[in-house]
Design an enzyme around this catalytic site. Structure first.
Site, short mmCIF file in Angstrom:
data_model
loop_
_atom_site.label_atom_id
_atom_site.label_comp_id
_atom_site.label_asym_id
_atom_site.label_seq_id
_atom_site.Cartn_x
_atom_site.Cartn_y
_atom_site.Cartn_z
N CYS A 76 48.81 37.39 36.71
CA CYS A 76 49.02 38.78 36.29
C CYS A 76 50.44 39.28 36.54
O CYS A 76 50.86 40.26 35.95
CB CYS A 76 48.02 39.70 37.00
SG CYS A 76 46.32 39.24 36.71
N HIS B 98 50.50 47.03 37.23
CA HIS B 98 49.44 46.15 36.73
C HIS B 98 48.11 46.90 36.79
O HIS B 98 47.81 47.58 37.77
CB HIS B 98 49.40 44.89 37.60
CG HIS B 98 48.26 44.00 37.27
ND1 HIS B 98 47.95 43.64 35.98
CD2 HIS B 98 47.31 43.40 38.07
CE1 HIS B 98 46.89 42.86 35.99
NE2 HIS B 98 46.48 42.70 37.23
N ASN C 261 41.42 45.05 32.50
CA ASN C 261 42.51 44.24 33.04
C ASN C 261 42.82 43.11 32.05
O ASN C 261 41.98 42.26 31.80
CB ASN C 261 42.07 43.67 34.40
CG ASN C 261 43.14 42.82 35.07
OD1 ASN C 261 44.13 42.44 34.45
ND2 ASN C 261 42.94 42.52 36.34
O1 UT7 Z 1 44.42 41.07 38.40
C1 UT7 Z 1 43.77 40.97 39.63
C2 UT7 Z 1 42.30 40.83 39.39
N1 UT7 Z 1 41.38 41.16 40.42
C3 UT7 Z 1 41.26 42.36 41.07
O2 UT7 Z 1 42.06 43.23 40.95
C4 UT7 Z 1 40.04 42.53 41.93
C5 UT7 Z 1 40.21 43.59 43.00
N2 UT7 Z 1 38.90 43.95 43.53
C6 UT7 Z 1 38.13 44.91 42.98
O3 UT7 Z 1 38.53 45.56 42.05
C7 UT7 Z 1 36.77 45.17 43.58
O4 UT7 Z 1 36.62 44.37 44.75
C8 UT7 Z 1 35.61 44.88 42.58
C9 UT7 Z 1 35.57 45.96 41.52
C10 UT7 Z 1 35.78 43.52 41.95
C11 UT7 Z 1 34.28 44.89 43.33
O5 UT7 Z 1 34.10 46.14 44.00
P1 UT7 Z 1 33.62 46.18 45.51
O6 UT7 Z 1 33.47 47.60 45.88
O7 UT7 Z 1 34.56 45.33 46.32
O8 UT7 Z 1 32.17 45.54 45.41
P2 UT7 Z 1 31.56 44.29 46.14
O9 UT7 Z 1 32.00 43.01 45.50
O10 UT7 Z 1 31.75 44.41 47.64
O11 UT7 Z 1 30.03 44.49 45.86
C12 UT7 Z 1 29.30 45.63 46.38
C13 UT7 Z 1 27.92 45.59 45.78
C14 UT7 Z 1 27.23 44.26 45.91
O12 UT7 Z 1 25.85 44.49 46.06
P3 UT7 Z 1 25.16 44.37 47.51
O13 UT7 Z 1 25.43 42.97 47.95
O14 UT7 Z 1 25.85 45.40 48.36
O15 UT7 Z 1 23.74 44.69 47.22
C15 UT7 Z 1 27.47 43.62 44.57
O16 UT7 Z 1 26.49 42.67 44.24
O17 UT7 Z 1 28.00 45.88 44.39
C16 UT7 Z 1 27.37 44.82 43.67
N3 UT7 Z 1 28.10 44.63 42.39
C17 UT7 Z 1 27.73 45.25 41.27
N4 UT7 Z 1 26.72 46.09 40.99
C18 UT7 Z 1 26.61 46.55 39.74
C19 UT7 Z 1 29.20 43.88 42.17
N5 UT7 Z 1 29.55 44.00 40.89
C20 UT7 Z 1 28.65 44.84 40.31
C21 UT7 Z 1 28.50 45.33 39.00
N6 UT7 Z 1 27.47 46.19 38.77
N7 UT7 Z 1 29.35 45.01 37.99
#
Ligand code: UT7
Length: 332
Positions: A112, A259, A289
């Site tokens: 990226c 970004h 993204n």
């Molecule tokens: O160019 C660089 C590319 N990458 C990035 O920039 C990634 C940076 N990170 C992020 O933007 C965030 O970490 C995410 C948006 C990817 C994820 O958000 P988060 O608040 O860190 O969520 P998490 O992965 O800790 O998940 C929290 C909960 C989980 O459920 P449980 O285990 O608490 O029951 C996930 O399974 O949210 C759940 N979850 C979702 N639920 C509904 C994860 N993705 C989803 C989804 N819809 N799409």
């Protein structure tokens, strides 16, 4: 050292739109989860066109905007981490398709951060008077690397291409780039080769399992929380470093194009830097993204809206797989 002038910008955005509701049709997710956590409402996906097609369209748009012909281009640098071919470089495919027969070509991949890297390299060539006109294209087809059963990743990414035509100027230009290879497992897409090499009986063992934690084939894998944490600090450090180097404080910047990975990452980094949010441009809501294409697509949106005016102090800042990060401050 001299700076650069952006004499043209362009973009290509695929027609097909996947809004958050479309993901709810096959995944346990919702707009209520995606939008507040990421700032994304929709992303564009290229169903039928390869990545290099998008890059060509963005390049042609930028050349038209610059008012020059493809034959005037001396060098094409393409940033992509989602190429259609291992080789040749995508820049060669773009050279052929747009008719830039006088251009040298190579690609860069710092994921990226790639557009920042490519512009920084272009600047060095222009400042050294090696080339007069450089075309930088960032083209990404992230949909080709998504595991659409992984709801924490696939909802973030889309496809698009952006391009700029650059020439030497005497205006301000300063850049900074960094990498933390130790953190590479936070975000990667491993290549899985199909081999018929006769010297090793267990092809799987030889080619695919040498890093046995890397289970997913040709899919993006990320530790979202690790990337998030890295990104906030990397973006603010990158801007602070380049700002000190060129003597333009973050508050003195007129426009920041970051970004577009997550609106919350952008907001937090902006707050740490003390930059007023109105100066920070975002298009993540309608684009998602699109990796290294984020910044040039945003630049083109602004340029076509008449918002890239002469004398503006512009900062572009990115981060990505590597983990890499980088920023540029330049006078437009
Ligand atoms: O160019 C660089 C590319 N990458 C990035 O920039 C990634 C940076 N990170 C992020 O933007 C965030 O970490 C995410 C948006 C990817 C994820 O958000 P988060 O608040 O860190 O969520 P998490 O992965 O800790 O998940 C929290 C909960 C989980 O459920 P449980 O285990 O608490 O029951 C996930 O399974 O949210 C759940 N979850 C979702 N639920 C509904 C994860 N993705 C989803 C989804 N819809 N799409």
């Amino acid at each position: 050292m001299s700076g650069i002038e952006i004499i043209g910008t362009g973009r290509y955005v695929p027609e097909f739109i996947a809004d958050n509701d479309k993901f709810s049709e096959f995944l346990d997710t919702s707009d209520e989860w995606i939008f507040p956590r990421t700032g994304i409402k929709q992303r564009h996906i290229s169903a039928d066109k390869p990545n290099y097609y998008m890059g060509c369209e963005a390049a042609k748009d930028a050349l038209k905007n610059a008012g020059i012909s493809a034959e005037d281009v001396d060098l094409i640098i393409v940033s992509t981490c989602t190429p259609d071919f291992f080789y040749p470089a995508m820049s060669c495919l773009i050279q052929k398709n747009i008719g830039a027969k006088n251009a040298s070509c190579f690609d860069v991949n710092s994921a990226c951060t790639g557009f920042i890297t490519a512009v920084d390299i272009a600047h060095k060539f222009l400042a050294a008077d090696k080339y007069k006109t450089v075309l930088v294209v960032a083209s990404e087809k992230l949909s080709s690397q998504q595991d659409y059963t992984d709801r924490a990743s696939c909802i973030l990414f889309g496809d698009a291409a952006g391009a700029v035509v650059l020439r030497r100027s005497e205006k301000l230009f300063s850049s900074f780039m960094g990498a933390e290879g130790d953190e590479f497992e936070a975000l990667y897409c491993k290549v899985h080769y199909e081999s018929n090499c006769p010297f090793f009986k267990d092809e799987d063992e030889f080619y695919n399992n040498r890093f046995d934690t890397f289970a997913k084939k040709n899919y993006l894998v990320q530790d979202g929380k690790a990337v998030y944490k890295f990104a906030v600090n990397a973006m603010s450090n990158a801007v602070n470093t380049v700002s000190k180097a060129c003597g333009v404080s973050p508050e003195e910047l007129d426009l920041v194009i970051p970004h577009q990975a997550n609106l919350r990452i952008i907001a937090k980094a902006t707050e740490l830097l003390g930059i007023s949010p109105e100066k920070v441009y975002t298009n993540i809501e309608h684009m998602g993204n699109v990796s290294s294409a984020c910044i040039p697509v945003a630049l083109d949106e602004l340029n076509k809206a008449g918002k890239i005016t002469s004398g503006l102090k512009l900062c572009m800042v990115g981060f990505g797989a590597g983990l890499t990060y980088g920023s540029i401050i330049m006078e437009v």
